[in-house]
Design an enzyme around this catalytic site. Structure first.
Site, mmCIF file in Angstrom:
data_model
loop_
_atom_site.group_PDB
_atom_site.id
_atom_site.type_symbol
_atom_site.label_atom_id
_atom_site.label_comp_id
_atom_site.label_asym_id
_atom_site.label_seq_id
_atom_site.Cartn_x
_atom_site.Cartn_y
_atom_site.Cartn_z
ATOM 1 N N TYR A 8 4.660 8.134 6.777
ATOM 2 C CA TYR A 8 3.709 7.038 6.571
ATOM 3 C C TYR A 8 2.552 7.345 5.405
ATOM 4 O O TYR A 8 2.720 8.602 4.892
ATOM 5 C CB TYR A 8 3.051 6.668 8.166
ATOM 6 C CG TYR A 8 2.403 5.365 7.932
ATOM 7 C CD1 TYR A 8 1.053 5.369 8.480
ATOM 8 C CD2 TYR A 8 2.916 4.149 7.975
ATOM 9 C CE1 TYR A 8 0.256 4.134 8.299
ATOM 10 C CE2 TYR A 8 2.362 2.841 8.046
ATOM 11 C CZ TYR A 8 1.061 2.805 8.329
ATOM 12 O OH TYR A 8 0.509 1.798 8.452
ATOM 13 N N ARG A 14 -0.230 1.820 11.204
ATOM 14 C CA ARG A 14 1.003 1.461 12.175
ATOM 15 C C ARG A 14 1.756 2.754 12.868
ATOM 16 O O ARG A 14 2.537 2.663 13.533
ATOM 17 C CB ARG A 14 2.013 0.603 11.501
ATOM 18 C CG ARG A 14 1.496 -0.766 11.331
ATOM 19 C CD ARG A 14 2.832 -1.842 10.997
ATOM 20 N NE ARG A 14 2.438 -3.166 10.796
ATOM 21 C CZ ARG A 14 2.738 -3.872 11.962
ATOM 22 N NH1 ARG A 14 2.966 -3.537 13.189
ATOM 23 N NH2 ARG A 14 2.304 -5.260 11.705
ATOM 24 N N TRP A 104 -3.504 -7.280 5.471
ATOM 25 C CA TRP A 104 -4.034 -5.780 5.403
ATOM 26 C C TRP A 104 -3.868 -5.612 3.690
ATOM 27 O O TRP A 104 -4.660 -5.053 3.170
ATOM 28 C CB TRP A 104 -3.250 -4.905 5.933
ATOM 29 C CG TRP A 104 -3.312 -5.053 7.402
ATOM 30 C CD1 TRP A 104 -2.524 -5.792 8.458
ATOM 31 C CD2 TRP A 104 -4.611 -4.507 8.317
ATOM 32 N NE1 TRP A 104 -2.924 -5.490 9.704
ATOM 33 C CE2 TRP A 104 -4.271 -5.017 9.591
ATOM 34 C CE3 TRP A 104 -5.592 -4.035 7.925
ATOM 35 C CZ2 TRP A 104 -5.324 -4.742 10.599
ATOM 36 C CZ3 TRP A 104 -6.493 -3.794 8.975
ATOM 37 C CH2 TRP A 104 -6.467 -4.083 10.280
HETATM 38 C C1 LIG Z 1 -2.428 -1.677 3.536
HETATM 39 C C2 LIG Z 1 -2.289 -1.428 4.874
HETATM 40 C C3 LIG Z 1 -3.308 -1.236 5.775
HETATM 41 O O1 LIG Z 1 -4.526 -1.104 5.367
HETATM 42 N N1 LIG Z 1 -3.103 -1.012 6.800
HETATM 43 C C4 LIG Z 1 -1.803 -1.142 7.458
HETATM 44 C C5 LIG Z 1 -1.741 -1.759 8.725
HETATM 45 C C6 LIG Z 1 -2.826 -1.362 9.759
HETATM 46 C C7 LIG Z 1 -4.009 -0.956 9.276
HETATM 47 C C8 LIG Z 1 -4.836 -0.506 10.285
HETATM 48 N N2 LIG Z 1 -4.207 -0.750 11.371
HETATM 49 N N3 LIG Z 1 -3.312 -1.496 11.289
HETATM 50 C C9 LIG Z 1 -2.078 -2.105 12.155
HETATM 51 C C10 LIG Z 1 -2.032 -1.345 13.252
HETATM 52 C C11 LIG Z 1 -1.347 -1.971 14.102
HETATM 53 C C12 LIG Z 1 -0.429 -2.943 14.043
HETATM 54 C C13 LIG Z 1 -0.921 -3.869 12.693
HETATM 55 F F1 LIG Z 1 -0.355 -4.977 12.546
HETATM 56 C C14 LIG Z 1 -1.666 -3.370 11.664
HETATM 57 C C15 LIG Z 1 -4.268 -0.396 7.698
#
Ligand SMILES: CCC(=O)N1CCc2c(cnn2-c2cccc(F)c2)C1
Length: 199
Positions: A8, A14, A104
């Site tokens: 990851y 995730r 995100w």
């Molecule tokens: C660019 C990608 C990014 O910043 N992130 C990826 C997704 C994410 C982050 C923090 N929590 N999280 C998450 C956790 C569980 C379920 C979900 F859908 C999302 C940070």
């Protein structure tokens, strides 16, 4: 014991639920964290092109919740009966549905911030109200022992609290559950030793 390699980004994101399950069960694994800059080169080599993945003696698992559910079943954290396992899955899916609403990867910071703020201000309270009510005066969300649903609540709410520090001010039972999870010695140790990232 199989050889486990988790891949990851250098984020909780995730993958953190998977790391919690390894930490709690004491199972050794390779916590492989890739640089964002390397992802375009790595992505084509990954089945379905998404991470996290978990390689188990060379067999590649994908989808974070499927990986976590596999580990939870292997380590007795999935729920004690099929009925409890269904309750655990429903809580995890409900929490994940909310987390998945956040854009995100949105590049436009104004758009991203507006959607984040709307979700945290207008959508989060309904979810938290329902989770608080579901937990009630129980020690754990499902059954009499800790499950990965409790871990997932702590993992996701840690990120939500970074985004909105007063998130749980009106939900004392959910805050107490976070503290209960983080007081589990193996989780306390993991949180102390893990790389410090904002998300
Ligand atoms: C660019 C990608 C990014 O910043 N992130 C990826 C997704 C994410 C982050 C923090 N929590 N999280 C998450 C956790 C569980 C379920 C979900 F859908 C999302 C940070």
């Amino acid at each position: 014991m199989p050889h486990y390699k988790l891949t990851y980004f250098n984020l909780r994101g995730r993958a953190e639920i998977i790391r919690y399950l390894f930490a709690f069960s004491g199972i050794k694994y390779e916590d492989h964290r890739i640089e964002q800059a390397d992802w375009p080169k790595i992505k084509p080599t990954i089945p379905f092109g998404k991470i996290p993945i978990l390689q188990v003696d060379g067999v590649t698992l994908h989808q974070s919740l499927a990986i976590a559910r596999y580990l939870a079943k292997e380590t007795g954290l999935a729920g004690q009966t099929p009925l409890e396992q269904a309750l655990v899955d429903a809580i995890v899916d409900t929490t994940d549905d909310f987390m998945s609403m956040f854009p995100w990867g949105e590049k436009n910071q104004d758009v991203k911030q507006q959607i984040f703020n709307d979700l945290l201000t207008n959508t989060a309270p309904g979810l938290l109200r329902d989770l608080e009510s579901f937990l009630g005066d129980q020690k754990w969300l499902v059954g009499k022992t800790v499950t990965w649903a409790d871990f997932y609540w702590d993992v996701c709410s840690t990120t939500l609290l970074f985004l909105k520090p007063d998130l749980t001010d009106n939900y004392p039972k959910l805050l107490a559950l976070k503290e209960r999870v983080q007081a589990l010695p193996a989780i306390t140790a993991w949180i102390q030793q893990r790389p410090k990232t904002t998300l």
